[in-house]
Write a protein that holds these residues in place. Structure first.
Motif, PDB file in Angstrom:
ATOM      1  N   UNK A  35       6.730  -5.670   5.259  1.00  0.00           N
ATOM      2  CA  UNK A  35       5.474  -6.074   5.889  1.00  0.00           C
ATOM      3  C   UNK A  35       4.450  -6.218   4.769  1.00  0.00           C
ATOM      4  N   UNK A  36       4.130  -7.448   4.358  1.00  0.00           N
ATOM      5  CA  UNK A  36       3.424  -7.662   3.098  1.00  0.00           C
ATOM      6  C   UNK A  36       1.905  -7.651   3.187  1.00  0.00           C
ATOM      7  N   UNK A  37       1.338  -6.867   4.102  1.00  0.00           N
ATOM      8  CA  UNK A  37      -0.107  -6.913   4.324  1.00  0.00           C
ATOM      9  C   UNK A  37      -0.773  -5.617   3.900  1.00  0.00           C
ATOM     10  N   UNK A  38      -1.924  -5.728   3.256  1.00  0.00           N
ATOM     11  CA  UNK A  38      -2.745  -4.570   2.888  1.00  0.00           C
ATOM     12  C   UNK A  38      -4.217  -4.911   3.125  1.00  0.00           C
ATOM     13  N   UNK A  39      -5.003  -3.895   3.452  1.00  0.00           N
ATOM     14  CA  UNK A  39      -6.450  -4.132   3.585  1.00  0.00           C
ATOM     15  C   UNK A  39      -7.077  -4.363   2.218  1.00  0.00           C
ATOM     16  N   UNK A  40      -6.626  -3.574   1.232  1.00  0.00           N
ATOM     17  CA  UNK A  40      -7.162  -3.645  -0.131  1.00  0.00           C
ATOM     18  C   UNK A  40      -5.993  -3.594  -1.092  1.00  0.00           C
ATOM     19  N   UNK A  41      -6.052  -4.364  -2.181  1.00  0.00           N
ATOM     20  CA  UNK A  41      -5.008  -4.297  -3.199  1.00  0.00           C
ATOM     21  C   UNK A  41      -5.342  -3.165  -4.164  1.00  0.00           C
ATOM     22  N   UNK A  42      -4.475  -2.156  -4.234  1.00  0.00           N
ATOM     23  CA  UNK A  42      -4.689  -1.040  -5.146  1.00  0.00           C
ATOM     24  C   UNK A  42      -4.522  -1.515  -6.588  1.00  0.00           C
ATOM     25  N   UNK A  43      -5.285  -0.927  -7.490  1.00  0.00           N
ATOM     26  CA  UNK A  43      -5.328  -1.389  -8.864  1.00  0.00           C
ATOM     27  C   UNK A  43      -4.027  -1.276  -9.619  1.00  0.00           C
ATOM     28  N   UNK A  44      -3.148  -0.355  -9.195  1.00  0.00           N
ATOM     29  CA  UNK A  44      -1.879  -0.141  -9.898  1.00  0.00           C
ATOM     30  C   UNK A  44      -0.730  -0.918  -9.265  1.00  0.00           C
ATOM     31  N   UNK A  45      -0.949  -1.527  -8.113  1.00  0.00           N
ATOM     32  CA  UNK A  45       0.160  -2.044  -7.299  1.00  0.00           C
ATOM     33  C   UNK A  45       0.660  -3.400  -7.788  1.00  0.00           C
ATOM     34  N   UNK A  46       1.977  -3.482  -7.956  1.00  0.00           N
ATOM     35  CA  UNK A  46       2.628  -4.726  -8.351  1.00  0.00           C
ATOM     36  C   UNK A  46       3.581  -5.205  -7.255  1.00  0.00           C
ATOM     37  N   UNK A  47       3.474  -4.616  -6.061  1.00  0.00           N
ATOM     38  CA  UNK A  47       4.351  -5.005  -4.968  1.00  0.00           C
ATOM     39  C   UNK A  47       3.923  -6.362  -4.412  1.00  0.00           C
ATOM     40  N   UNK A  48       4.830  -6.972  -3.659  1.00  0.00           N
ATOM     41  CA  UNK A  48       4.556  -8.278  -3.067  1.00  0.00           C
ATOM     42  C   UNK A  48       3.743  -8.085  -1.788  1.00  0.00           C
ATOM     43  N   UNK A  49       2.426  -7.912  -1.971  1.00  0.00           N
ATOM     44  CA  UNK A  49       1.540  -7.658  -0.839  1.00  0.00           C
ATOM     45  C   UNK A  49       0.334  -8.586  -0.909  1.00  0.00           C
ATOM     46  N   UNK A  50      -0.334  -8.749   0.252  1.00  0.00           N
ATOM     47  CA  UNK A  50      -1.426  -9.712   0.362  1.00  0.00           C
ATOM     48  C   UNK A  50      -2.522  -9.148   1.257  1.00  0.00           C
ATOM     49  N   UNK A  51      -3.759  -9.304   0.817  1.00  0.00           N
ATOM     50  CA  UNK A  51      -4.892  -9.009   1.672  1.00  0.00           C
ATOM     51  C   UNK A  51      -5.163 -10.239   2.542  1.00  0.00           C
ATOM     52  N   UNK A  52      -6.057 -10.095   3.519  1.00  0.00           N
ATOM     53  CA  UNK A  52      -6.293 -11.198   4.460  1.00  0.00           C
ATOM     54  C   UNK A  52      -6.775 -12.451   3.734  1.00  0.00           C
ATOM     55  N   UNK A  53      -7.528 -12.285   2.642  1.00  0.00           N
ATOM     56  CA  UNK A  53      -8.041 -13.439   1.919  1.00  0.00           C
ATOM     57  C   UNK A  53      -7.010 -14.140   1.066  1.00  0.00           C
ATOM     58  N   UNK A  54      -5.836 -13.534   0.919  1.00  0.00           N
ATOM     59  CA  UNK A  54      -4.796 -14.112   0.072  1.00  0.00           C
ATOM     60  C   UNK A  54      -3.665 -14.774   0.869  1.00  0.00           C
ATOM     61  N   UNK A  55      -3.760 -14.766   2.188  1.00  0.00           N
ATOM     62  CA  UNK A  55      -2.631 -15.226   2.998  1.00  0.00           C
ATOM     63  C   UNK A  55      -2.473 -16.748   2.968  1.00  0.00           C
ATOM     64  N   UNK A  56      -3.569 -17.508   2.990  1.00  0.00           N
ATOM     65  CA  UNK A  56      -3.505 -18.967   2.808  1.00  0.00           C
ATOM     66  C   UNK A  56      -2.363 -19.625   3.585  1.00  0.00           C
ATOM     67  N   UNK A  57      -2.562 -19.764   4.869  1.00  0.00           N
ATOM     68  CA  UNK A  57      -1.572 -20.482   5.661  1.00  0.00           C
ATOM     69  C   UNK A  57      -0.587 -19.594   6.395  1.00  0.00           C
TER      70      UNK A  57
END
Length: 405
Positions: A35-57
């Motif tokens: 489930x690739x959704x996060x409210x905020x991208x943590x500064x250390x995180x390199x996982x394949x995750x996306x905030x709402x502004x990064x979903x693009x389509x």
């Protein structure tokens, strides 16, 4: 699940496995649901995750239905390669799975159950941010068949959480644990050590706070600085210090000491459980080389010795499936030498270790010196097993190099 996909050959559009691959009914089968959704991208995180502004389509509210299209594709692919096997473990990871409504997670789980079956004794885990877990959420997850909640505590110290860009209220960890317990769920707490500005005393406070909550399982991971992350940029600019290897080693030893004193046994380099029944069976399946299918953007799978991985972005993932195509971006089939190296790398990490007899000649010759250096347990070696000591766990990569060079 890092940001960069591995190199490999192109995967076929229909997702079929190589013709010679056959799945074995006796090999356990696990399911990973990303489930690739996060409210905020943590500064250390390199996982394949996306905030709402990064979903693009891509849309969160359509995600469950999209993922279920991949479940249907997996049924066709696996059915052509051998018998369909019920899932022994199911793991919802992220991202933050509990950003989706519990009903969406329940529908995904129901899709897995109706397609493959789920063993009666299966372990079904959901990762959760403490701020997203309420009594109602935990109860709905339990009713859907979830058995275990893995809560991202990370630290009990506010300035450490701030250094990691974690936004949850530390007090909500206890609330989430209580909610999970009230719903009859097992509980795991995830911790990270070595954040900028974190002292050994800070880490002790986090460990003691975690132990006081009496979870069934604790994971404690050293902070690793991944290229391309906010934290990597801050370190490069000199804004925050890089992790101190010696301090992280002290932190690991403190974790092992306090957790052992609290009734937790280590069973993998970064994982402790109250007893064997509460070890993460899903993660053990990775370390033991079982089969699993990873559903979702960027998810990785391993079936019959073939590894494959999906396109990263949720929009590209949804588009492939809408066209009736596999979302797999690439695949590989490691040769015997690569599989042997991987076996040593993974199996030496777990408490049961690996048989000395499976090492190649040069690796066997290294065992005596590793025992002398205090990296391998001598008693276990007499009985034919490679088992790391605490010092060996700190230097696990060096041990693997010695056993495989």
């Amino acid at each position: 699940m890092g940001s960069a996909l591995p190199l490999g050959e192109a995967a076929p559009a229909d997702g079929t496995l190589p013709a010679e691959v056959r799945v074995e009914a006796a090999t356990p089968f696990g399911v990973y649901l990303h489930v690739p959704f996060c409210r905020v991208r943590c500064g250390y995180c390199d996982f394949n995750t996306y905030t709402s502004g990064e979903l693009r389509g891509a849309r969160q509210d359509e995600y469950a239905d999209t993922l279920l299209q991949e479940v249907a594709l997996a049924e066709r692919v696996l059915g052509a390669a051998g018998p369909l096997r019920p899932a022994s473990t199911v793991f919802f990871g992220g991202g933050t799975p509990t950003l989706l409504p519990p009903g969406d997670l329940a529908r995904m789980l129901a899709g897995v159950r109706s397609t493959f079956g789920i063993r009666e004794d299966a372990e079904v885990t959901v990762e959760a941010n403490p701020d997203t877990v309420t009594d109602a959420v935990a109860a709905e997850l339990a009713a859907s068949g979830v058995t275990r909640l893995s809560i991202g505590m990370q630290s009990a110290v506010p300035h450490v959480l701030a250094a990691l860009d974690r936004t949850h209220d530390p007090l909500n960890v206890a609330t989430a644990v209580d909610a999970a317990r009230g719903a009859g769920l097992d509980v795991s707490l995830d911790l990270i050590y070595g954040a900028p500005g974190e002292s050994l005393a800070d880490w002790r406070r986090s460990l003691e706070s975690a132990i006081a909550l009496a979870p069934d399982h604790v994971s404690a991971y050293a902070l690793i600085i991944e290229d391309g992350t906010k934290l990597a940029r801050q370190i490069r600019r000199g804004e925050v210090p890089a992790p101190d290897d010696d301090l992280q080693a002290d932190m690991y030893e403190l974790a092992d000491e306090l957790l052992a004193g609290g009734g937790y046994d280590w069973y993998e380099v970064s994982n402790w459980a109250t007893d064997p029944a509460h070890r993460s069976r899903h993660n053990l399946a990775y370390w033991q080389g079982h089969d699993w299918w990873g559903f979702g953007p960027g998810a990785h799978s391993h079936i019959g010795g073939v590894r494959f991985w999906n396109v990263k972005h949720p929009a590209a993932y949804a588009q492939r499936l809408a066209m009736g195509e596999s979302p797999a971006a690439g695949r590989e089939r490691p040769d015997a030498e690569a599989r042997a190296l991987e076996s040593v790398l993974l199996r030496t990490r777990i408490r049961e270790g690996m048989p000395i007899a499976e090492l190649l000649g040069e690796g066997r010759h290294a065992v005596a010196s590793l025992i002398a250096d205090g990296l391998i347990d001598g008693t276990a070696a007499v009985h034919g097993q490679i088992v790391l000591t605490r010092r060996g766990r700190l230097l696990a990569d060096a041990v693997v190099r010695a056993l495989t060079d």
